[in-house]
Scaffold this active site. Sequence first.
Site, PDB file in Angstrom:
ATOM      1  N   ASP A 171       0.888  -1.164   0.000  1.00  0.00           N
ATOM      2  CA  ASP A 171       0.000   0.000   0.000  1.00  0.00           C
ATOM      3  C   ASP A 171       0.924   1.211   0.000  1.00  0.00           C
ATOM      4  OD1 ASP A 171      -1.605   2.222   0.704  1.00  0.00           O
ATOM      5  OD2 ASP A 171      -3.080   0.915   1.638  1.00  0.00           O
ATOM      6  N   HIS A 172       1.033   1.880  -1.148  1.00  0.00           N
ATOM      7  CA  HIS A 172       2.099   2.876  -1.283  1.00  0.00           C
ATOM      8  C   HIS A 172       1.924   4.070  -0.345  1.00  0.00           C
ATOM      9  CE1 HIS A 172      -0.820   4.652  -4.169  1.00  0.00           C
ATOM     10  NE2 HIS A 172      -0.253   5.797  -3.850  1.00  0.00           N
ATOM     11  N   HIS A 234      -6.191   2.391   1.447  1.00  0.00           N
ATOM     12  CA  HIS A 234      -5.397   3.554   1.841  1.00  0.00           C
ATOM     13  C   HIS A 234      -5.933   4.237   3.098  1.00  0.00           C
ATOM     14  CE1 HIS A 234      -3.326   2.923  -1.805  1.00  0.00           C
ATOM     15  NE2 HIS A 234      -4.089   3.623  -2.602  1.00  0.00           N
TER      16      HIS A 234
END
Length: 481
Positions: A171-172, A234
């Site tokens: 999950d960037h 996110h």
Amino acid sequence: MSFDLVFFGGTGDLTWRKLMPALFQAFRHGKLPAGGRILAVARDEQSDEQYRAWLKARFQEVDDAKRPSSEEFDRFAELLHYRRMDLSQPDHYQRLKEWLSERNADTVVLYLATSPHLFPQICEQLGVAGLNTPRVRVVLEKPLGHDLRSAQEINRVVRSVFDENQAFRIDHYLGKPSVQNLAALRFGNALFEPLWRRECIANIQITLAESLGVGTRGDFYDRTGALRDMIQNHALQLLTMVAMEPPSSNDADAIRDEKLKVLRSLKPFTEESVARDVVRGQYRAGMSGGKPVPGYLEETKVPAGSHCETFVALRTEVQNWRWAGVPFYLRTGKRLAARDAEIVVNFRPVPHPIFPGTNRANKLVIKLQPEDGLELHLSAAKGSGQSEALSPVFLDLDFDKAFPTDRVGAYERLLLDAIAGRLNLFVRSDEQEQAWRWVEPVLDAWRKDTTGPRTYAAGSWGPAAASALVARDGFAWFEEE
């Protein structure tokens, strides 16, 4: 440490827009370990030189600061290789194994930058080919599943081939410097942790706003929507980082255990609470960046009459001793007024104001994009008179200015962590499944609701109902204050 990094989907948008530029930055900064090879695999027939030329042309479309000079790219390109691979053909996995066995690198990282529906097939074939030894790690790009059932099936297959500590669910947002500094702010300083509780905090807002529309991805986006695309992963990951208890150590599982406790403590949704506490919207035509833009239903490849949501705002609570009664507001959307991602911690006002004028409460703003930083909003006296009203001031920490030579982008940080085997910023399977478990009642309620999403003008901050959701508790979104 020698490593081989393999990108499945080596000619896809994610690889050339995000992953290769991030790897180049690590190479430019001298952070990429020596002795590495980078292999792109895809269905096209290309040689190494053809792929390098193709990627060099793609690099002209990335941000100027991330664009290599011709000399820099030539040096980076020495690491790049390409192989044609049909992911449905078992013998192609054997050929990949043979290529990797040429030098038997210390670490092999297999990055699945493909459509998630291919993850089970790829993992099963990797297992059959014996590409699941302890030195192998697999990176799984989001979205991981379409609902709880599909996520569980992906995890079942992944677990049948790889150990949990070999699976890196990316999950960037967790790689952003501001998110990493959120943990440092709380657990590395004595200042905030005593205040990080219901007695001192009035509400917490998490906003992930995009000014762009769906562009040419209308068919993909219509199958996904804002809740699956942004909230389930996110926004919930950011919420867990804000709300978790202090972990016993900086060990990956100690951190992820605490995040899972937060997800399990989230107030569950019912049909009644979805109607009351969740707002879904869909943008119509409007103005963005001073130019007219089409509505969602006029976008390319979007089905006529679609009820897909491009905006979600919701209210929830973490039902434990630290946070009981504190509302958490989550909001995301496309074609909003700005590209802005931030976490706003609103503290309670002083119990007895002695200065005239507005009683402004303190707030901590954790900025995620377009820049990374922290703002602490305070009140101060100018000193011009004894009975003067206080004026708002803020302390601003811009990470680009504070650490000009040590900045690492989100994907760059996460790719380096995957190569090094650090799991701290990756999502564990039980976290991911619990997040799906929490959002499923919302999806179920929407399926039964024939009225569809509320519309909002492109370039606005979403439906008016989103403001009313917060105003009901006596608060306002940060930009509306």
